[in-house]
Design a protein around this motif. Sequence first.
Motif, PDB file in Angstrom:
ATOM      1  N   ARG A  48       0.840  -1.201   0.000  1.00  0.00           N
ATOM      2  CA  ARG A  48       0.000   0.000   0.000  1.00  0.00           C
ATOM      3  C   ARG A  48       0.879   1.257   0.000  1.00  0.00           C
ATOM      4  NH1 ARG A  48      -3.837   0.597  -2.127  1.00  0.00           N
ATOM      5  NH2 ARG A  48      -4.527   2.314  -0.828  1.00  0.00           N
ATOM      6  N   ILE A  49       1.940   1.243   0.812  1.00  0.00           N
ATOM      7  CA  ILE A  49       2.849   2.387   0.863  1.00  0.00           C
ATOM      8  C   ILE A  49       3.474   2.625  -0.506  1.00  0.00           C
ATOM      9  CG2 ILE A  49       5.061   3.204   1.795  1.00  0.00           C
ATOM     10  CD1 ILE A  49       4.203   1.930   4.494  1.00  0.00           C
ATOM     11  N   GLN A  50       3.915   1.564  -1.152  1.00  0.00           N
ATOM     12  CA  GLN A  50       4.508   1.705  -2.484  1.00  0.00           C
ATOM     13  C   GLN A  50       3.518   2.300  -3.480  1.00  0.00           C
ATOM     14  OE1 GLN A  50       5.843  -2.273  -3.269  1.00  0.00           O
ATOM     15  NE2 GLN A  50       7.803  -1.961  -2.236  1.00  0.00           N
ATOM     16  N   ALA A  51       2.256   1.900  -3.383  1.00  0.00           N
ATOM     17  CA  ALA A  51       1.239   2.449  -4.290  1.00  0.00           C
ATOM     18  C   ALA A  51       1.066   3.950  -4.060  1.00  0.00           C
ATOM     19  CB  ALA A  51      -0.093   1.717  -4.086  1.00  0.00           C
ATOM     20  N   PHE A  52       1.030   4.363  -2.801  1.00  0.00           N
ATOM     21  CA  PHE A  52       0.931   5.791  -2.496  1.00  0.00           C
ATOM     22  C   PHE A  52       2.173   6.536  -2.979  1.00  0.00           C
ATOM     23  CE2 PHE A  52      -2.215   4.574   0.919  1.00  0.00           C
ATOM     24  CZ  PHE A  52      -3.285   5.256   0.360  1.00  0.00           C
ATOM     25  N   GLU A  53       3.341   5.928  -2.819  1.00  0.00           N
ATOM     26  CA  GLU A  53       4.578   6.568  -3.280  1.00  0.00           C
ATOM     27  C   GLU A  53       4.559   6.769  -4.789  1.00  0.00           C
ATOM     28  OE1 GLU A  53       7.434   3.851  -1.626  1.00  0.00           O
ATOM     29  OE2 GLU A  53       7.717   5.084   0.165  1.00  0.00           O
ATOM     30  N   ARG A  54       4.062   5.784  -5.527  1.00  0.00           N
ATOM     31  CA  ARG A  54       3.965   5.922  -6.982  1.00  0.00           C
ATOM     32  C   ARG A  54       3.026   7.076  -7.352  1.00  0.00           C
ATOM     33  NH1 ARG A  54       4.135   0.308  -6.659  1.00  0.00           N
ATOM     34  NH2 ARG A  54       1.871   0.116  -6.829  1.00  0.00           N
ATOM     35  N   CYS A  55       1.921   7.199  -6.625  1.00  0.00           N
ATOM     36  CA  CYS A  55       0.994   8.310  -6.880  1.00  0.00           C
ATOM     37  C   CYS A  55       1.658   9.646  -6.599  1.00  0.00           C
ATOM     38  CB  CYS A  55      -0.259   8.163  -6.019  1.00  0.00           C
ATOM     39  SG  CYS A  55      -1.365   6.842  -6.521  1.00  0.00           S
ATOM     40  N   ILE A  56       2.442   9.715  -5.523  1.00  0.00           N
ATOM     41  CA  ILE A  56       3.143  10.954  -5.193  1.00  0.00           C
ATOM     42  C   ILE A  56       4.113  11.338  -6.308  1.00  0.00           C
ATOM     43  CG2 ILE A  56       4.903  11.955  -3.668  1.00  0.00           C
ATOM     44  CD1 ILE A  56       3.451  10.593  -1.323  1.00  0.00           C
ATOM     45  N   GLN A  58       3.966  10.509  -9.422  1.00  0.00           N
ATOM     46  CA  GLN A  58       3.172  10.927 -10.581  1.00  0.00           C
ATOM     47  C   GLN A  58       2.689  12.377 -10.411  1.00  0.00           C
ATOM     48  OE1 GLN A  58      -0.544   8.839 -11.033  1.00  0.00           O
ATOM     49  NE2 GLN A  58      -0.640   9.277 -13.214  1.00  0.00           N
ATOM     50  N   LYS A  59       2.204  12.700  -9.229  1.00  0.00           N
ATOM     51  CA  LYS A  59       1.713  14.058  -8.977  1.00  0.00           C
ATOM     52  C   LYS A  59       2.858  15.069  -8.944  1.00  0.00           C
ATOM     53  CE  LYS A  59      -2.615  12.711  -6.979  1.00  0.00           C
ATOM     54  NZ  LYS A  59      -3.388  13.122  -8.144  1.00  0.00           N
ATOM     55  N   GLN A  60       4.022  14.661  -8.443  1.00  0.00           N
ATOM     56  CA  GLN A  60       5.186  15.553  -8.468  1.00  0.00           C
ATOM     57  C   GLN A  60       5.610  15.842  -9.912  1.00  0.00           C
ATOM     58  OE1 GLN A  60       7.747  13.226  -5.918  1.00  0.00           O
ATOM     59  NE2 GLN A  60       7.522  14.704  -4.238  1.00  0.00           N
ATOM     60  N   LEU A  75      -2.428  20.099  -6.547  1.00  0.00           N
ATOM     61  CA  LEU A  75      -1.474  18.988  -6.588  1.00  0.00           C
ATOM     62  C   LEU A  75      -0.666  18.901  -5.285  1.00  0.00           C
ATOM     63  CD1 LEU A  75      -0.253  19.257 -10.274  1.00  0.00           C
ATOM     64  CD2 LEU A  75      -1.443  17.295  -9.253  1.00  0.00           C
ATOM     65  N   ASN A  76      -0.271  20.045  -4.752  1.00  0.00           N
ATOM     66  CA  ASN A  76       0.458  20.047  -3.481  1.00  0.00           C
ATOM     67  C   ASN A  76      -0.405  19.472  -2.356  1.00  0.00           C
ATOM     68  OD1 ASN A  76       3.177  20.946  -3.734  1.00  0.00           O
ATOM     69  ND2 ASN A  76       2.397  22.963  -4.292  1.00  0.00           N
ATOM     70  N   TRP A  77      -1.675  19.850  -2.310  1.00  0.00           N
ATOM     71  CA  TRP A  77      -2.574  19.292  -1.305  1.00  0.00           C
ATOM     72  C   TRP A  77      -2.739  17.783  -1.484  1.00  0.00           C
ATOM     73  CZ3 TRP A  77      -3.592  21.293   3.114  1.00  0.00           C
ATOM     74  CH2 TRP A  77      -3.636  22.668   3.277  1.00  0.00           C
ATOM     75  N   GLU A  78      -2.870  17.330  -2.714  1.00  0.00           N
ATOM     76  CA  GLU A  78      -3.016  15.897  -2.986  1.00  0.00           C
ATOM     77  C   GLU A  78      -1.762  15.138  -2.559  1.00  0.00           C
ATOM     78  OE1 GLU A  78      -4.098  15.492  -7.134  1.00  0.00           O
ATOM     79  OE2 GLU A  78      -5.770  16.893  -6.875  1.00  0.00           O
ATOM     80  N   ILE A  79      -0.601  15.698  -2.821  1.00  0.00           N
ATOM     81  CA  ILE A  79       0.668  15.081  -2.411  1.00  0.00           C
ATOM     82  C   ILE A  79       0.731  15.004  -0.886  1.00  0.00           C
ATOM     83  CG2 ILE A  79       3.170  15.428  -2.333  1.00  0.00           C
ATOM     84  CD1 ILE A  79       2.881  16.587  -5.249  1.00  0.00           C
ATOM     85  N   ALA A  80       0.338  16.081  -0.224  1.00  0.00           N
ATOM     86  CA  ALA A  80       0.349  16.088   1.244  1.00  0.00           C
ATOM     87  C   ALA A  80      -0.604  15.038   1.811  1.00  0.00           C
ATOM     88  CB  ALA A  80      -0.015  17.478   1.761  1.00  0.00           C
TER      89      ALA A  80
END
Length: 105
Positions: A48-56, A58-60, A75-80
């Motif tokens: 799950r952590i890896q999936a969130f990291e991949r999303c981060i 992508q958003k970065q 995007l900054n709020w979504e990353i946070a």
Amino acid sequence: MEKVYFIPDDRLGIQIPMLEREWEEFSESERSFILEQWENIRGSIPTRIQAFERCIVQKQNELYDESDFERSCDLNWEIAALASCINDLQLWYRLNQEVDDRPHT
């Protein structure tokens, strides 16, 4: 009716403990069952952590190319929010209970 020891957390994408009484009040067999279930859930947390990291990431990448200030803020709020999920998952991952409270010799 089957006892419920875990409830889904849609934000984190895992089941989290929902114990209605103190740990010491559970029988040894209940504790073993709960811990077995928790270890299965806990084992899924790194994925799950890896999936969130991949999303981060992508958003970065989106943020890097974004010229619209309002969208950059979003995007900054979504990353946070994703980083907050990772932090919470790491806390849950570290949660551990002993099945047997007796001293081990």
